[in-house]
Design a protein around this motif. Sequence first.
Motif, PDB file in Angstrom:
ATOM      1  N   PRO A 155      -8.325  -5.430   2.194  1.00 20.62           N
ATOM      2  CA  PRO A 155      -8.803  -4.407   1.257  1.00 20.62           C
ATOM      3  C   PRO A 155      -8.767  -3.024   1.900  1.00 20.62           C
ATOM      4  O   PRO A 155      -8.819  -2.890   3.119  1.00 20.62           O
ATOM      5  CB  PRO A 155     -10.246  -4.835   0.976  1.00 20.62           C
ATOM      6  N   LEU A 182      -9.448   4.622  -0.392  1.00 20.46           N
ATOM      7  CA  LEU A 182      -9.165   4.575  -1.824  1.00 20.46           C
ATOM      8  C   LEU A 182      -9.322   5.960  -2.441  1.00 20.46           C
ATOM      9  O   LEU A 182      -8.447   6.443  -3.166  1.00 20.46           O
ATOM     10  CB  LEU A 182     -10.104   3.597  -2.530  1.00 20.46           C
ATOM     11  N   PHE A 187      -5.964  -8.478  -3.030  1.00 21.28           N
ATOM     12  CA  PHE A 187      -6.371  -7.369  -3.881  1.00 21.28           C
ATOM     13  C   PHE A 187      -5.193  -6.732  -4.619  1.00 21.28           C
ATOM     14  O   PHE A 187      -4.066  -6.772  -4.146  1.00 21.28           O
ATOM     15  CB  PHE A 187      -7.049  -6.286  -3.035  1.00 21.28           C
ATOM     16  N   LEU A 199      -4.024  -3.019  -6.231  1.00 17.93           N
ATOM     17  CA  LEU A 199      -4.305  -1.588  -6.115  1.00 17.93           C
ATOM     18  C   LEU A 199      -3.607  -0.839  -7.236  1.00 17.93           C
ATOM     19  O   LEU A 199      -2.437  -1.087  -7.521  1.00 17.93           O
ATOM     20  CB  LEU A 199      -3.773  -1.056  -4.778  1.00 17.93           C
ATOM     21  N   GLN A 218      -9.243  -0.641  -6.445  1.00 23.20           N
ATOM     22  CA  GLN A 218      -8.773  -1.987  -6.116  1.00 23.20           C
ATOM     23  C   GLN A 218      -9.715  -3.022  -6.692  1.00 23.20           C
ATOM     24  O   GLN A 218     -10.883  -2.739  -6.969  1.00 23.20           O
ATOM     25  CB  GLN A 218      -8.658  -2.163  -4.606  1.00 23.20           C
ATOM     26  N   TRP A 219      -9.177  -4.230  -6.897  1.00 15.31           N
ATOM     27  CA  TRP A 219     -10.038  -5.341  -7.293  1.00 15.31           C
ATOM     28  C   TRP A 219      -9.420  -6.640  -6.785  1.00 15.31           C
ATOM     29  O   TRP A 219      -8.215  -6.710  -6.574  1.00 15.31           O
ATOM     30  CB  TRP A 219     -10.216  -5.367  -8.811  1.00 15.31           C
ATOM     31  N   ILE A 256       0.848  -1.196   0.000  1.00 13.86           N
ATOM     32  CA  ILE A 256       0.000   0.000   0.000  1.00 13.86           C
ATOM     33  C   ILE A 256       0.885   1.248   0.000  1.00 13.86           C
ATOM     34  O   ILE A 256       0.643   2.195  -0.753  1.00 13.86           O
ATOM     35  CB  ILE A 256      -0.945  -0.029   1.226  1.00 13.86           C
TER      36      ILE A 256
END
Lengths: 346, 313
Positions: free
Chosen positions: A80, A86, A281, A283, A93-94, A64
């Motif tokens: 997440p 975000l 996740f 990013l 993100q996914w 991150i």
Amino acid sequence: MLKHVFATLISGSLVIAASAQAQDAITGAGATFPYPVYSQWADAYQDESGIGLNYQAIGSGGGIQQIVAKTVTFGASDAPMTKEELDKNGLMQWPMVMGGVVAAFHIDGFDGESLNLDGDTLADIYLGNITNWNDDAIAELNPDVELPDAQITPVYRAEGSGTNFLFTNYLSKVSEDFASTVGEGKSVAWPAGVGAKANAGVASQIGSTNGAIGYVEYAYAAQNELSLVHLENSDGNVVEPSMESFMAAAGNAEWQDAPGMYLVLTDQPGADSWPITGASFILMHKEVQDAEAANQALKFFDWAYSNGNEMAQELDYVPMPDNVADMVRDSWSDIQGPNGDAVWNQ
Amino acid sequence: MATTNSAGTGSGLGHLSEAMHKRLRRKAQIDVWFERVLFGFALAVLLLLGAIIASLMVSSWPALQRYGVDFFTENRWAANVEVFGALPAIYGTLLTSIIAIVIAVPISFGIAIFLTERCPGFLRQPLSTLIELLAGIPSIIYGMWGMEVLAPLLRTWFPDVFPAGTGLTTAGIILAVMIIPFITAVSRDVINTVPSVMRESAYGLGCTTWEVARQVILPSVKGGLVGGVVLGLGRALGETMAVTFVIGNNLFLNPTLTGQGTSIAALIANQFSESDGTQRSALLALGLILFLITFAVLAFARYLLRNSTGRHA
């Protein structure tokens, strides 16, 4: 003369090296939990496309940090980020792949196959309230098993990790006591037990300590042939950790309704759902400076969604279902280059 | 100072040729610059030290300001709820170092006395070399040995005291092994400085080896021995890798001798790379505390050395 030759050679090779880095490697950093499958995908993708992946498995927190600082094209995290976080950083993100965290134990002379536990009991063990394997709470859940008189040694991850996050998130959901005294997080203070480094360290500590219990990512438990705890899920069924029960939990996930795709898959409903399942996740920034690099990263993820399922399953990960992958591909249209055009157009 | 001296002597001789004067002046000039460069090196160390302290203070200030006294009294280090108490780490750091010193000092002094007083000549060199080799083993190796060999042994021998094998005492034992070569080497060297005539007179008076060691050798090199112990203690306080492997890394204050705990260095190593904001600032504050503890230990040792009556300090 000779100097000249050297200078030319050196500058030439520097240029080659620099351009090779710029064009042929996607840079990313973050979670260690999905690292085995990412590197497997990267190898296969490089064989096909000639483009490599330079992924530093430095942990979710580090991932991150690096994507916020824009030193990498994508970051990866097992925990997440919330929609607010975000938006604050201009990120999206996914989910890329899912997996299960399992509780494993080791008791010398224990001849049963496995033990049944529920969330409350597991939380009490980690809070130091239950200290012996023959405790009444455990006996009640295992009426047919003769429990030995052995001290329980809970083992936990010493460093900040996504596995910690999933496990503490689950315990906080099922035990108010745990939520108020320890709480969820990548790095928490455990009232009882011993810390070990990384999934591998926890697995080996469990294997060598009489009376130990610990939590690891499923693949590590399978490799070390540890006895696994069967957990009671939110429907009240005792389930065995397996690919099927991870998929059952994952199938529940309503990614469409999750703002910013913030979804933690612990304690999911469903008769067969494994209670400690989680997604890992990716990013990325919504406004990228290097459209070419972002496009290459997205191409890799696209390829992994289409071609990587088998590899993921071989390594005991749960691939994302096709409808979720399509939804993620659609969301990529939000990523813009410096000129305002969408980076992804396929 | 040295320059004016040499120049003065040169002109005092009077009858030296012009060329000779030039050469002398140039040499004097070189000396001036040599001194300046040396002074610069020494100053650089001071500046570096100052800069490190200053940057530690600046970056740890947000955490210290936010938590104040709580930073030193809170009994746990829980990043997820932003409760940062340095007590478990300080306790672990001091306790493991004390355990290490308690184990290592008698053994090291014993080895040093054996090497200097009783060791047969053919054994002295190989033994010394082996002990020095021990000092050269990288700390990560000690960590692996502690985790793979020492912890399982403790677990098998004393399952009730060391259920997991790791913990504060295990870390203390590893640290003891790591600092024995340092204390031994220093002790051996200072004991060697005791003039043989002192030993021989003591033996001549009918003293036993024990009496010579106890009443002649050790008292006369007290200061030097303290110096060796402090050197070892300094290493034990800051040791990171080996300790991280075996200390158990429990972030709750666990005021026992054998329980799981953490040390300042181990805690920083585990969390620094993933930290940001308040947590990072709190970790830097921990670093500052470790710095101050090490500093205090060194200052205390100086004080002891100054007060000791040792001839060979």
